[in-house]
Scaffold this motif. Structure first.
Motif, PDB file in Angstrom:
ATOM      1  N   ASN A  80       0.794  -1.235   0.000  1.00  0.00           N
ATOM      2  CA  ASN A  80       0.000   0.000   0.000  1.00  0.00           C
ATOM      3  C   ASN A  80       0.828   1.287   0.000  1.00  0.00           C
ATOM      4  OD1 ASN A  80      -2.674  -0.099  -0.418  1.00  0.00           O
ATOM      5  ND2 ASN A  80      -3.266   0.246   1.722  1.00  0.00           N
ATOM      6  N   HIS A  81       2.116   1.156  -0.289  1.00  0.00           N
ATOM      7  CA  HIS A  81       2.948   2.360  -0.366  1.00  0.00           C
ATOM      8  C   HIS A  81       2.946   2.895  -1.794  1.00  0.00           C
ATOM      9  CE1 HIS A  81       4.968   1.511   3.545  1.00  0.00           C
ATOM     10  NE2 HIS A  81       4.923   2.829   3.553  1.00  0.00           N
ATOM     11  N   SER A  82       2.704   4.192  -1.952  1.00  0.00           N
ATOM     12  CA  SER A  82       2.784   4.803  -3.281  1.00  0.00           C
ATOM     13  C   SER A  82       4.191   4.593  -3.823  1.00  0.00           C
ATOM     14  CB  SER A  82       2.468   6.294  -3.195  1.00  0.00           C
ATOM     15  OG  SER A  82       1.130   6.461  -2.789  1.00  0.00           O
ATOM     16  N   GLN A  83       4.283   4.479  -5.147  1.00  0.00           N
ATOM     17  CA  GLN A  83       5.551   4.121  -5.797  1.00  0.00           C
ATOM     18  C   GLN A  83       5.905   5.144  -6.872  1.00  0.00           C
ATOM     19  OE1 GLN A  83       7.617   1.438  -5.451  1.00  0.00           O
ATOM     20  NE2 GLN A  83       6.424   0.412  -3.858  1.00  0.00           N
ATOM     21  N   ILE A  84       7.158   5.490  -6.964  1.00  0.00           N
ATOM     22  CA  ILE A  84       7.598   6.440  -7.989  1.00  0.00           C
ATOM     23  C   ILE A  84       8.813   5.870  -8.709  1.00  0.00           C
ATOM     24  CG2 ILE A  84       8.498   8.776  -8.355  1.00  0.00           C
ATOM     25  CD1 ILE A  84       6.778   9.587  -5.951  1.00  0.00           C
ATOM     26  N   LEU A  85       8.740   5.811 -10.033  1.00  0.00           N
ATOM     27  CA  LEU A  85       9.853   5.242 -10.803  1.00  0.00           C
ATOM     28  C   LEU A  85      10.990   6.268 -10.903  1.00  0.00           C
ATOM     29  CD1 LEU A  85      10.428   2.598 -12.395  1.00  0.00           C
ATOM     30  CD2 LEU A  85       9.773   3.830 -14.470  1.00  0.00           C
TER      31      LEU A  85
ATOM     32  N   GLN B 122      15.415  12.532  -2.579  1.00  0.00           N
ATOM     33  CA  GLN B 122      16.295  12.668  -1.418  1.00  0.00           C
ATOM     34  C   GLN B 122      16.261  11.336  -0.685  1.00  0.00           C
ATOM     35  OE1 GLN B 122      15.983  16.186   0.910  1.00  0.00           O
ATOM     36  NE2 GLN B 122      17.892  15.487   1.816  1.00  0.00           N
ATOM     37  N   LEU B 123      17.422  10.690  -0.593  1.00  0.00           N
ATOM     38  CA  LEU B 123      17.456   9.351   0.007  1.00  0.00           C
ATOM     39  C   LEU B 123      17.421   9.443   1.520  1.00  0.00           C
ATOM     40  CD1 LEU B 123      20.187   7.987  -2.388  1.00  0.00           C
ATOM     41  CD2 LEU B 123      17.780   7.332  -2.372  1.00  0.00           C
ATOM     42  N   ASN B 124      16.949   8.391   2.150  1.00  0.00           N
ATOM     43  CA  ASN B 124      16.988   8.340   3.607  1.00  0.00           C
ATOM     44  C   ASN B 124      18.437   8.261   4.070  1.00  0.00           C
ATOM     45  OD1 ASN B 124      14.248   8.448   4.374  1.00  0.00           O
ATOM     46  ND2 ASN B 124      13.986   6.340   3.629  1.00  0.00           N
TER      47      ASN B 124
ATOM     48  N   PHE C 109      12.504   0.991  -2.525  1.00  0.00           N
ATOM     49  CA  PHE C 109      12.883   1.374  -1.158  1.00  0.00           C
ATOM     50  C   PHE C 109      12.304   2.747  -0.830  1.00  0.00           C
ATOM     51  CE2 PHE C 109      16.365   2.155  -4.146  1.00  0.00           C
ATOM     52  CZ  PHE C 109      16.614   3.511  -3.981  1.00  0.00           C
ATOM     53  N   GLY C 110      12.185   3.046   0.455  1.00  0.00           N
ATOM     54  CA  GLY C 110      11.601   4.314   0.886  1.00  0.00           C
ATOM     55  C   GLY C 110      12.553   5.484   0.685  1.00  0.00           C
ATOM     56  N   VAL C 111      12.006   6.676   0.485  1.00  0.00           N
ATOM     57  CA  VAL C 111      12.839   7.879   0.337  1.00  0.00           C
ATOM     58  C   VAL C 111      12.342   8.970   1.283  1.00  0.00           C
ATOM     59  CG1 VAL C 111      13.668   7.585  -2.032  1.00  0.00           C
ATOM     60  CG2 VAL C 111      11.406   8.578  -1.634  1.00  0.00           C
ATOM     61  N   ALA C 112      13.221   9.967   1.509  1.00  0.00           N
ATOM     62  CA  ALA C 112      12.890  11.033   2.459  1.00  0.00           C
ATOM     63  C   ALA C 112      12.086  12.149   1.808  1.00  0.00           C
ATOM     64  CB  ALA C 112      14.186  11.587   3.052  1.00  0.00           C
TER      65      ALA C 112
END
Ligand code: G1P
Length: 294
Positions: free
Chosen positions: A158-163, A179-181, A200-203
């Motif tokens: 359920n996490h939005s995704q961006i290519l 901006q990376l975590n 993966f998640g980003v900031a």
């Protein structure tokens, strides 16, 4: 698993970088090899499982809507002349896929264009495909890679995704940049084009930064999978970079409450909205198709 079946394709822009080609022909209908550029983008969405496509357009873009409709007069004439195969090839859109168009009204930016699709998308989660970006259909499998991968990932968590994809220094200022975590080694790892989809998640994201201000070189490629919540953030987003309502700002707001993941791109992408890249893309698509014909 919650499957996304809706997608938004914004097509309202004038395409000033493509003049004079785009003066009377929508830039989305300019050819890449033997098909209009947007044909590949719609095929990509369908291959990934999308059933309802909403084009966000403009009064001068009705030719795009016509491209996805049946031209009954032409169909009758072709069949009358015995050219049934040609007539069939024009009706390629699967019967369970709908393409509809809604107008943006005012040109207030990409965020505003996506929000314009809300009356049709309703409560659904949805994908966004920017048609300037055409992903290479010859070396990737659209039913598993990139958008399809992102839709799968969304269905799981359920996490939005961006290519995203690593871009050259001189191109950083043209894109939204991730901006990376802290402590994430993603930039060096994906920097050498691992050519696999990983998520993966980003900031956060910065829209079109200078190279000096860019937090990484991972650029937003033009494929998004959004939770419906993005609409609420878009409705509250005010104009920023370039005086436009930026999708990137709404994404940042979404990140702060729910988190957003990036997916690294597999294969190549072509910018069909920029004259130089468009010409290179045309040659590539034409060469692939000519080789197929031999
Ligand atoms: C848009 C987005 C940008 C993204 C780009 C991809 O910019 O705002 O974040 O990187 O598309 O093509 P545009 O090219 O519409 O100015």
């Amino acid at each position: 698993m919650k499957k996304i079946t809706h997608a938004v394709i914004p097509v309202a822009g004038f395409g000033t970088r493509m003049l004079p080609l785009s003066k009377s022909v929508p830039k989305e209908l300019l050819p890449l090899g033997n098909r209009p550029a947007i044909h590949y983008v719609v095929e990509e969405a369908i291959a990934a499982g999308i059933k309802h496509i909403v084009l966000v357009g403009h009064a001068q873009k009705s030719a795009i809507e016509n491209y996805f409709d049946i031209n009954a007069e032409l169909d009758t004439q072709l069949r009358h002349k015995g050219k049934n195969e040609l007539a069939d090839s024009l009706n390629w859109l699967p019967a369970d896929v709908t393409v509809s168009m809604i107008r943006q009204g005012k040109a207030l930016g990409l965020g505003h264009a996506v929000l314009a699709a809300r009356p049709i998308i309703g409560e659904h989660d949805f994908a966004v495909l920017l048609p300037d970006v055409v992903l290479d259909p010859f070396t990737t499998d659209m039913s598993t890679d990139n958008l399809a991968f992102m839709l799968d990932a969304f269905a799981k968590d359920n996490h939005s995704q961006i290519l995203v994809n690593t871009v050259a220094d001189e191109d950083v200022h043209k894109y939204g940049i991730a901006q990376l975590n802290e402590g994430h080694s993603g930039n060096s790892k994906v920097g050498d084009k691992a050519n696999v989809n990983t998520s993966f998640g980003v900031a956060g994201f910065v829209e079109k930064p200078s190279l000096a201000e860019a937090p990484s070189k991972l650029a937003v490629v033009g494929r998004y999978v959004f939770s419906n919540k993005i609409f609420d953030y878009l409705a509250n987003t005010t104009a920023s970079v370039g005086g436009e309502i930026q999708l990137t700002d709404a994404i940042d707001a979404l990140i702060s409450e729910y988190g957003v993941n990036v997916t690294t791109m597999r294969g190549d992408s072509y910018d069909a909205g920029d004259m130089r890249s468009y010409m290179q893309a045309f040659i590539y698509f034409a060469e692939q198709q000519l080789a197929d014909d031999e």
